[in-house]
Motif scaffolding. Structure first.
Motif, PDB file in Angstrom:
ATOM      1  N   LYS A  17       0.855  -1.185   0.000  1.00 14.44           N
ATOM      2  CA  LYS A  17       0.000   0.000   0.000  1.00 14.44           C
ATOM      3  C   LYS A  17       0.895   1.239   0.000  1.00 14.44           C
ATOM      4  O   LYS A  17       1.674   1.471   0.910  1.00 14.44           O
ATOM      5  CB  LYS A  17      -0.913   0.031   1.221  1.00 14.44           C
ATOM      6  CG  LYS A  17      -1.843   1.233   1.233  1.00 14.44           C
ATOM      7  CD  LYS A  17      -2.741   1.260   2.454  1.00 14.44           C
ATOM      8  CE  LYS A  17      -3.638   2.491   2.434  1.00 14.44           C
ATOM      9  NZ  LYS A  17      -4.514   2.552   3.642  1.00 14.44           N
ATOM     10  N   GLY A  18       0.801   2.007  -1.069  1.00 15.29           N
ATOM     11  CA  GLY A  18       1.610   3.207  -1.196  1.00 15.29           C
ATOM     12  C   GLY A  18       3.059   2.947  -1.546  1.00 15.29           C
ATOM     13  O   GLY A  18       3.843   3.892  -1.630  1.00 15.29           O
ATOM     14  N   GLU A  20       5.241   2.013   0.352  1.00 18.11           N
ATOM     15  CA  GLU A  20       5.813   2.822   1.434  1.00 18.11           C
ATOM     16  C   GLU A  20       6.877   2.054   2.225  1.00 18.11           C
ATOM     17  O   GLU A  20       6.624   0.941   2.712  1.00 18.11           O
ATOM     18  CB  GLU A  20       4.705   3.268   2.386  1.00 18.11           C
ATOM     19  CG  GLU A  20       5.181   4.160   3.517  1.00 18.11           C
ATOM     20  CD  GLU A  20       4.062   4.618   4.431  1.00 18.11           C
ATOM     21  OE1 GLU A  20       4.318   5.479   5.296  1.00 18.11           O
ATOM     22  OE2 GLU A  20       2.922   4.121   4.292  1.00 18.11           O
ATOM     23  N   LYS A  44       2.021   7.456   9.689  1.00 18.05           N
ATOM     24  CA  LYS A  44       2.703   6.997   8.482  1.00 18.05           C
ATOM     25  C   LYS A  44       4.208   6.884   8.730  1.00 18.05           C
ATOM     26  O   LYS A  44       4.703   7.263   9.799  1.00 18.05           O
ATOM     27  CB  LYS A  44       2.406   7.934   7.311  1.00 18.05           C
ATOM     28  CG  LYS A  44       0.943   7.897   6.860  1.00 18.05           C
ATOM     29  CD  LYS A  44       0.703   8.709   5.614  1.00 18.05           C
ATOM     30  CE  LYS A  44      -0.745   8.642   5.164  1.00 18.05           C
ATOM     31  NZ  LYS A  44      -1.151   7.275   4.718  1.00 18.05           N
ATOM     32  N   PRO A  47       5.572   8.089   3.242  1.00 19.35           N
ATOM     33  CA  PRO A  47       4.643   8.093   2.102  1.00 19.35           C
ATOM     34  C   PRO A  47       5.250   8.736   0.859  1.00 19.35           C
ATOM     35  O   PRO A  47       6.127   9.604   0.942  1.00 19.35           O
ATOM     36  CB  PRO A  47       3.456   8.905   2.617  1.00 19.35           C
ATOM     37  CG  PRO A  47       4.026   9.762   3.696  1.00 19.35           C
ATOM     38  CD  PRO A  47       5.122   8.955   4.329  1.00 19.35           C
ATOM     39  N   HIS A  73      -1.162  16.127  -0.966  1.00 14.08           N
ATOM     40  CA  HIS A  73      -0.122  15.146  -1.311  1.00 14.08           C
ATOM     41  C   HIS A  73      -0.569  14.086  -2.315  1.00 14.08           C
ATOM     42  O   HIS A  73       0.185  13.149  -2.593  1.00 14.08           O
ATOM     43  CB  HIS A  73       0.420  14.458  -0.062  1.00 14.08           C
ATOM     44  CG  HIS A  73       1.218  15.347   0.847  1.00 14.08           C
ATOM     45  ND1 HIS A  73       2.013  16.364   0.374  1.00 14.08           N
ATOM     46  CD2 HIS A  73       1.347  15.351   2.214  1.00 14.08           C
ATOM     47  CE1 HIS A  73       2.603  16.960   1.411  1.00 14.08           C
ATOM     48  NE2 HIS A  73       2.209  16.392   2.525  1.00 14.08           N
ATOM     49  N   ALA A  76      -1.327   8.613  -4.432  1.00 18.30           N
ATOM     50  CA  ALA A  76      -0.464   7.430  -4.538  1.00 18.30           C
ATOM     51  C   ALA A  76      -0.225   6.758  -3.187  1.00 18.30           C
ATOM     52  O   ALA A  76      -0.170   5.527  -3.089  1.00 18.30           O
ATOM     53  CB  ALA A  76       0.880   7.802  -5.175  1.00 18.30           C
ATOM     54  N   ARG A  77      -0.094   7.547  -2.131  1.00 18.54           N
ATOM     55  CA  ARG A  77       0.221   6.987  -0.815  1.00 18.54           C
ATOM     56  C   ARG A  77      -0.883   6.090  -0.272  1.00 18.54           C
ATOM     57  O   ARG A  77      -0.644   5.296   0.639  1.00 18.54           O
ATOM     58  CB  ARG A  77       0.500   8.125   0.170  1.00 18.54           C
ATOM     59  CG  ARG A  77      -0.645   9.102   0.353  1.00 18.54           C
ATOM     60  CD  ARG A  77      -0.274  10.235   1.278  1.00 18.54           C
ATOM     61  NE  ARG A  77      -1.375  11.180   1.448  1.00 18.54           N
ATOM     62  CZ  ARG A  77      -1.444  12.071   2.420  1.00 18.54           C
ATOM     63  NH1 ARG A  77      -0.463  12.144   3.314  1.00 18.54           N
ATOM     64  NH2 ARG A  77      -2.461  12.900   2.510  1.00 18.54           N
ATOM     65  N   ASP A  78      -2.104   6.222  -0.822  1.00 16.17           N
ATOM     66  CA  ASP A  78      -3.235   5.442  -0.331  1.00 16.17           C
ATOM     67  C   ASP A  78      -3.644   4.313  -1.258  1.00 16.17           C
ATOM     68  O   ASP A  78      -4.641   3.633  -1.002  1.00 16.17           O
ATOM     69  CB  ASP A  78      -4.439   6.366  -0.106  1.00 16.17           C
ATOM     70  CG  ASP A  78      -4.170   7.420   0.957  1.00 16.17           C
ATOM     71  OD1 ASP A  78      -3.609   7.064   2.009  1.00 16.17           O
ATOM     72  OD2 ASP A  78      -4.508   8.599   0.732  1.00 16.17           O
ATOM     73  N   ASN A  80      -2.858   0.725  -3.625  1.00 11.85           N
ATOM     74  CA  ASN A  80      -2.048  -0.501  -3.669  1.00 11.85           C
ATOM     75  C   ASN A  80      -1.248  -0.546  -4.960  1.00 11.85           C
ATOM     76  O   ASN A  80      -1.795  -0.403  -6.057  1.00 11.85           O
ATOM     77  CB  ASN A  80      -2.944  -1.742  -3.563  1.00 11.85           C
ATOM     78  CG  ASN A  80      -3.534  -1.910  -2.178  1.00 11.85           C
ATOM     79  OD1 ASN A  80      -2.855  -1.684  -1.180  1.00 11.85           O
ATOM     80  ND2 ASN A  80      -4.793  -2.283  -2.102  1.00 11.85           N
TER      81      ASN A  80
END
Length: 284
Positions: A17-18, A20, A44, A47, A73, A76-78, A80
């Motif tokens: 996810k993200g 990250e 987080k 991210p 922001h 993309a950070r949220d 998959n």
């Protein structure tokens, strides 16, 4: 789901996810360098900011005849990411545009994120690909938070060059024309919470392209960001972490028109072309 890459010195864990980075450890000492993500302070770790960095005026932009809502922001950070390839010391993730992203960002794209370990260094590469027939405006940035287990004031940042930092202040999450100067002492910026009483420190430009984190005056980490013209520093009150944020782009200015093509700091990618941006974390 997470994926781990490792070598004889480091182990990095990345959340799908993200895409990250959620952990970077020195194997010999089991020392963790990435913030744990305690939601008491900030939930987080590191991210990825895409397709914008920071906040848009009215959380929206215009392009041609359309208006699109895009929150701080970007998305993309949220989302998959797909796992493209994985071996012991490198992993490649991909995020592609779809019906959900078109509603917020009307461009065909692929964002590839490549994590590579080499000795005591983790390299992070962002590859932005315009798959459409039109130009694509975008921004991208990293937001890694580094764990500071000792007293916050025991840490400082050692900049690559002796420079006077010009920090642009936020007003309602947008960039104002108000600036403040931060003078380094022998390239060094001691960390204190009052530095961040007005939120992040935002720099439209830095001469330095490397910043070291010092613990009790001893360098523990070297952060390199040659491909990023803009930069942010951030923490929260009493939080035991510091974010070193390499950016290509930043929040809208107060008098922004809303037209994404006129946005200050925006990148324009020609059709069927790509751009790459690298930064790295070296454990000392």
């Amino acid at each position: 789901m997470t994926t781990i890459i490792s070598n004889s010195e480091l182990a990095a864990t990345i959340n799908h996810k993200g895409a990250e980075l959620i952990s970077l450890k020195r194997i010999a000492s089991d020392t963790e360098y990435i913030w744990e993500g305690n939601p008491k302070y900030w939930g987080k770790h590191s991210p990825i900011l895409f397709p914008i960095v920071g906040t848009l005026k009215n959380n929206s932009f215009t392009y041609k005849s359309g208006t699109y809502e895009l929150t701080r922001h970007g998305f993309a950070r949220d989302m998959n990411f797909d796992l493209i390839s994985h071996d012991n010391n490198e992993v490649v993730f991909s995020l592609s545009s779809d019906e959900l992203t078109f509603d917020k960002f009307p461009f065909e794209f692929e964002l590839r994120v490549i994590y590579t370990l080499l000795n005591s260094e983790l390299n992070i590469k962002y590859q932005v690909i315009n798959k459409g027939s039109d130009i694509m405006p975008f921004s991208i940035g990293g937001h890694p938070a580094f764990s500071l287990p000792k007293k916050f004031e025991d840490y400082s940042l050692q900049f690559e060059t002796e420079e006077s930092l010009t920090c642009y202040q936020l007003e309602n999450d947008l960039l104002s024309e108000k600036t403040k100067k931060i003078d380094l002492l022998k390239n060094n910026l001691p960390l204190t919470y009052p530095l961040f009483e007005n939120d992040a420190l935002i720099f439209k430009e830095l001469e330095s392209k490397q910043i070291q984190i010092l613990e009790s005056s001893i360098p523990i980490l070297n952060f390199k960001f040659n491909h990023f013209p803009n930069f942010g520093l951030w923490t929260k009150s009493n939080a035991p972490f510091i974010c070193l944020e390499p950016w290509v782009g930043y929040s809208d200015v107060l008098n922004a028109t809303g037209n994404i093509l006129e946005k200050e700091g925006i990148q324009i990618l020609e059709n069927n072309s790509s751009k790459e941006f690298n930064f790295s974390i070296e454990i000392l």
